[in-house]
Design a protein around this motif. Structure first.
Motif, mmCIF file in Angstrom:
data_model
loop_
_atom_site.group_PDB
_atom_site.id
_atom_site.type_symbol
_atom_site.label_atom_id
_atom_site.label_comp_id
_atom_site.label_asym_id
_atom_site.label_seq_id
_atom_site.Cartn_x
_atom_site.Cartn_y
_atom_site.Cartn_z
ATOM 1 N N ILE A 133 0.757 -1.190 -0.013
ATOM 2 C CA ILE A 133 0.018 -0.030 -0.097
ATOM 3 C C ILE A 133 0.749 1.118 -0.018
ATOM 4 C CG2 ILE A 133 -1.563 1.382 1.398
ATOM 5 C CD1 ILE A 133 -2.788 -1.182 2.322
ATOM 6 N N SER A 134 2.204 1.073 0.645
ATOM 7 C CA SER A 134 2.913 2.520 0.398
ATOM 8 C C SER A 134 3.485 2.683 -0.667
ATOM 9 C CB SER A 134 4.284 2.177 1.548
ATOM 10 O OG SER A 134 4.695 0.932 1.017
ATOM 11 N N HIS A 135 3.561 1.698 -1.594
ATOM 12 C CA HIS A 135 3.875 2.061 -3.188
ATOM 13 C C HIS A 135 3.449 0.923 -3.813
ATOM 14 C CE1 HIS A 135 7.161 3.910 -5.468
ATOM 15 N NE2 HIS A 135 6.572 3.015 -6.370
ATOM 16 N N PRO A 136 2.035 1.060 -4.238
ATOM 17 C CA PRO A 136 1.276 0.097 -5.038
ATOM 18 C C PRO A 136 1.797 0.091 -6.499
ATOM 19 C CG PRO A 136 -0.173 1.918 -4.712
ATOM 20 C CD PRO A 136 1.228 2.173 -4.014
ATOM 21 N N ARG A 137 3.031 0.399 -6.797
ATOM 22 C CA ARG A 137 3.534 0.262 -8.263
ATOM 23 C C ARG A 137 4.616 -0.862 -8.226
ATOM 24 N NH1 ARG A 137 2.980 5.319 -11.058
ATOM 25 N NH2 ARG A 137 5.319 5.430 -11.653
ATOM 26 N N PHE A 138 4.711 -1.586 -9.516
ATOM 27 C CA PHE A 138 5.674 -2.680 -9.602
ATOM 28 C C PHE A 138 6.663 -2.191 -10.830
ATOM 29 C CE2 PHE A 138 2.876 -4.245 -6.625
ATOM 30 C CZ PHE A 138 3.491 -4.879 -5.672
ATOM 31 N N PRO A 189 -5.368 3.238 -3.497
ATOM 32 C CA PRO A 189 -4.674 4.401 -2.792
ATOM 33 C C PRO A 189 -3.487 4.050 -2.231
ATOM 34 C CG PRO A 189 -7.157 4.352 -2.209
ATOM 35 C CD PRO A 189 -6.716 3.199 -2.859
ATOM 36 N N ALA A 190 -2.623 5.080 -2.300
ATOM 37 C CA ALA A 190 -1.383 4.730 -1.515
ATOM 38 C C ALA A 190 -1.334 5.453 -0.268
ATOM 39 C CB ALA A 190 -0.068 5.489 -2.249
ATOM 40 N N ASN A 243 2.016 10.447 -0.112
ATOM 41 C CA ASN A 243 1.486 11.415 -0.934
ATOM 42 C C ASN A 243 2.698 11.487 -1.947
ATOM 43 O OD1 ASN A 243 3.595 12.670 0.465
ATOM 44 N ND2 ASN A 243 2.251 14.329 1.299
ATOM 45 N N THR A 244 3.654 10.958 -1.869
ATOM 46 C CA THR A 244 4.671 11.004 -3.109
ATOM 47 C C THR A 244 4.519 10.134 -4.182
ATOM 48 O OG1 THR A 244 6.244 9.506 -1.736
ATOM 49 C CG2 THR A 244 6.575 11.727 -1.675
ATOM 50 N N VAL A 245 3.438 9.094 -3.907
ATOM 51 C CA VAL A 245 3.152 8.007 -4.785
ATOM 52 C C VAL A 245 2.077 8.494 -5.640
ATOM 53 C CG1 VAL A 245 2.654 5.785 -5.293
ATOM 54 C CG2 VAL A 245 4.294 6.437 -3.380
ATOM 55 N N PRO A 246 2.164 8.625 -6.902
ATOM 56 C CA PRO A 246 0.894 9.243 -7.738
ATOM 57 C C PRO A 246 -0.323 8.180 -7.811
ATOM 58 C CG PRO A 246 2.791 8.713 -9.047
ATOM 59 C CD PRO A 246 3.311 8.711 -7.612
#
Length: 253
Positions: free
Chosen positions: A40-45, A64-65, A68-71
């Motif tokens: 959840i803190s960075h849901p991008r791979f 949602p992350a 706030n730094t993760v779009p």
């Protein structure tokens, strides 16, 4: 007609198997919860050695992350639980590793893997697997409640010797310290970010195994299976009804 009663002095599961099973269960649940919080803190791979918000991701989980730094496409953030979740994740991971080593040594020393997990030559066929699936769907009492069927044996072997080693390997490969000490091992996975992506999918396969495993336990008899894994008591197969007997006669005239 009743199935023969197993010897009560011969437990369904050895004490080491039962203890390591429940420690692994607790550790896996902790890893699952904390791993979800970390994602959840960075849901991008990403794929490769590096990955950040300035790069195009391989894929993104549409949630949602917690930073706030993760779009994301959402206008709000989830609570940030990354601190405690990472600490507990690492502790649970080491508990899983040490428990797995104990189980592996026990299995090799006693022949547990060969006797209880390796399918018999006659069962190494697609037809044998389908017959087991069909019995589960009909909820037919097992022929031998004191041993694993071919589907269970195959699934356990894949989990023990493929998925668990891979999830440990990919987990270690995400560590900068491990990458510095053993860069070649990390490069085999394609880099640290590739290891994170693979770790996510392997964890998903393990979760799928747990869901199917629990479903099979319920279909086979939840109370007796749970009692056997907690106390070690033998599993007594339920009585066969006339309907089950007729079904078997039709299948094997």
């Amino acid at each position: 007609m009743s199935a023969p009663s197993p010897n009560p002095e011969n437990p369904r599961h050895a004490a080491v198997v039962r203890v390591t099973h429940w420690i692994t269960t607790i550790a896996f649940f902790a890893l699952l919860v904390t791993g979800a919080e970390i994602v959840i803190s960075h849901p991008r791979f990403y794929w490769g050695e590096t990955g950040n918000v300035g790069m195009h991701p391989l894929f993104t989980i549409p949630i949602p992350a917690s930073r706030n730094t993760v779009p994301t496409s959402y206008g709000y953030m989830l609570p940030d639980q990354n601190g405690w979740s990472r600490a507990l994740h690492f502790q649970a991971a080491w508990a899983l590793v040490f428990t797995g080593l104990v189980y592996a040594l026990f299995g090799l020393w006693t022949g547990h893997f060969r006797k209880n997990l390796l399918p018999a030559p006659a069962d190494r066929k697609l037809r044998a697997c389908w017959e087991v699936v069909a019995k589960y769907l009909r909820r037919t009492p097992p022929d031998d409640a004191h041993s694993y069927n071919v589907m269970q044996r195959t699934a356990y072997l894949i989990v023990v010797f493929v998925l668990f080693p891979l999830v440990i390997w990919t987990g270690l490969a995400m560590s900068p310290a491990f990458d510095s000490a053993f860069p070649a091992v990390v490069n085999l996975l394609g880099g640290r970010q590739s290891a994170r992506t693979l770790h996510f999918f392997i964890s998903g396969f393990l979760l799928l195994f747990v869901v199917i495993h629990v479903a099979m336990v319920v279909l086979a008899g939840f109370r007796t299976r749970m009692r056997a894994m907690i106390t070690g008591g033998p599993i007594v197969a339920p009585e066969r009804t006339l309907e089950h007997t007729l079904v078997e006669v039709e299948e094997h005239p």
